[in-house]
Scaffold this active site. Structure first.
Site, PDB file in Angstrom:
ATOM      1  N   SER A  85      -6.148  11.248  -0.879  1.00  0.00           N
ATOM      2  CA  SER A  85      -6.454  12.017   0.341  1.00  0.00           C
ATOM      3  C   SER A  85      -5.389  13.073   0.648  1.00  0.00           C
ATOM      4  O   SER A  85      -5.672  14.077   1.301  1.00  0.00           O
ATOM      5  CB  SER A  85      -6.668  11.089   1.541  1.00  0.00           C
ATOM      6  OG  SER A  85      -5.495  10.393   1.838  1.00  0.00           O
ATOM      7  N   LYS A 127       0.844  -1.210   0.000  1.00  0.00           N
ATOM      8  CA  LYS A 127       0.000   0.000   0.000  1.00  0.00           C
ATOM      9  C   LYS A 127       0.874   1.254   0.000  1.00  0.00           C
ATOM     10  O   LYS A 127       0.545   2.252  -0.641  1.00  0.00           O
ATOM     11  CB  LYS A 127      -0.933  -0.033   1.215  1.00  0.00           C
ATOM     12  CG  LYS A 127      -1.908   1.143   1.312  1.00  0.00           C
ATOM     13  CD  LYS A 127      -3.057   1.035   0.325  1.00  0.00           C
ATOM     14  CE  LYS A 127      -3.790   2.336   0.055  1.00  0.00           C
ATOM     15  NZ  LYS A 127      -4.605   2.868   1.102  1.00  0.00           N
TER      16      LYS A 127
END
Ligand code: NAP
Length: 289
Positions: free
Chosen positions: A244, A175
């Protein structure tokens, strides 16, 4: 039924609240800095309106069975103010944040055996009207173990897939390869469509490779194809999707640059691995005030 408190009800906290509320089995408390008038999550299947208790003062926090922290990494200390009241009966704390340092970040406030780091695979954006727009499905990765199983049980019957893994380190670093490379979108201030640019593709591949090299040195099982896969995923993503950290930059908020890129530079130094692109990203975004 479980009493679940969510600390930080932005994009991810909002979606997690909607997923848990959808099971109809839990008593949910939303811990926010400002009163939450309403919580609406928009998905491809329609709108979800969450009804839950809302607290804005950590002094009001009462013991629950589970705490899920979904603030940004840079707000960990503020989030921790909620934990004394919420965990007074020993509740475990799941940390829904990016990066590879969940345990280190919360070590001052949570005992290691009560901490459940999560890899969050949900794409969601806060909208101007305060609602959350969830693009695609929801997947959480958790470390195999009894707490991991208890955590997964919370989501039984929800639209969220909770995956258990014996090799959580690799899941975190995989990730991080996405998150660190996602910083190019923050630097250019352009959504995911920017990764279709040929020059950006080359830089993105090299940036992801730096993360792969440092992750391997840390013990993650990342093969040579990871960088290509990350960039391909970005190129296939919806052109207008915003990550984000770009959302933070556009809103003038602090950014998770240390958790996403700084960590690669720091750990690269420890292993003698050069990480010039991540270093440049940290330096450039460090000048944004
Ligand atoms: N968004 C995504 O698609 C996505 C995907 C995967 C992973 N992640 C990761 O998930 C984590 C959360 O990201 P996000 O996008 O959900 O962030 P976000 O939309 O900025 O939400 C964070 C929320 O935490 C709140 N908060 C901060 N300090 C607090 C405190 N002391 N008490 C209560 N609430 C507090 C903020 O309140 P205010 O509203 O007052 O600022 C905000 O509502 C990050 O680590 C991010 O990298 C995000």
């Amino acid at each position: 039924m479980a009493r679940v408190a969510i600390v930080g009800v932005g994009a991810i906290g909002g979606v997690i609240a909607a997923l848990l509320d959808g099971t109809g089995r839990h008593e949910i408390t939303l811990c926010t800095r400002r009163p939450l008038e309403e919580l609406t999550v928009k998905t491809a299947k329609g709108e979800v309106h969450v009804t839950a208790q809302n607290l804005t003062d950590p002094a009001q926090a009462r013991p629950v069975d589970w705490v899920i922290v979904a603030t940004k990494t840079y707000d960990a200390a503020g989030a921790a103010q909620w934990l004394r009241g919420l965990t007074a009966e020993g509740a475990p704390v799941a940390v829904a944040q990016n990066g590879v340092e969940h345990r280190q970040r919360f070590a001052p406030w949570v005992q290691q055996q009560s901490l459940v780091p999560l890899v969050v695979q949900i794409s969601v954006e806060r909208q101007a009207d305060g609602s959350m727009w969830q693009r695609g499905g929801a997947r959480l990765i958790v470390e195999e173990g009894s707490l991991g199983h208890d955590f997964a049980a919370l989501f039984r019957g929800s639209e969220c897939e909770v995956v258990m893994t014996e090799d959580f380190k690799t899941a975190m670093w995989r990730k991080l390869c996405e998150n660190s490379t996602g910083t190019l979108s923050v630097l250019t201030m352009k959504p995911f469509g920017v990764y279709r640019d040929e020059a950006i593709t080359h830089v993105a591949l090299d940036m992801a490779r730096e993360c792969v090299a440092v992750g391997r040195a840390e013990g993650a099982q990342l093969d040579d194809s990871v960088a290509e896969h990350v960039v391909e995923e970005f190129q296939e993503a919806m052109e207008d999707r915003i990550n984000s950290m770009l959302a933070d930059r556009l809103a003038g908020r602090p950014m998770e640059i240390d958790a996403r890129n700084g960590v690669i530079v720091r750990l690269g130094e420890k292993h003698g691995i050069a990480t010039p692109l991540n270093r440049m990203a940290v330096a450039l975004l460090g000048t944004v005030r």
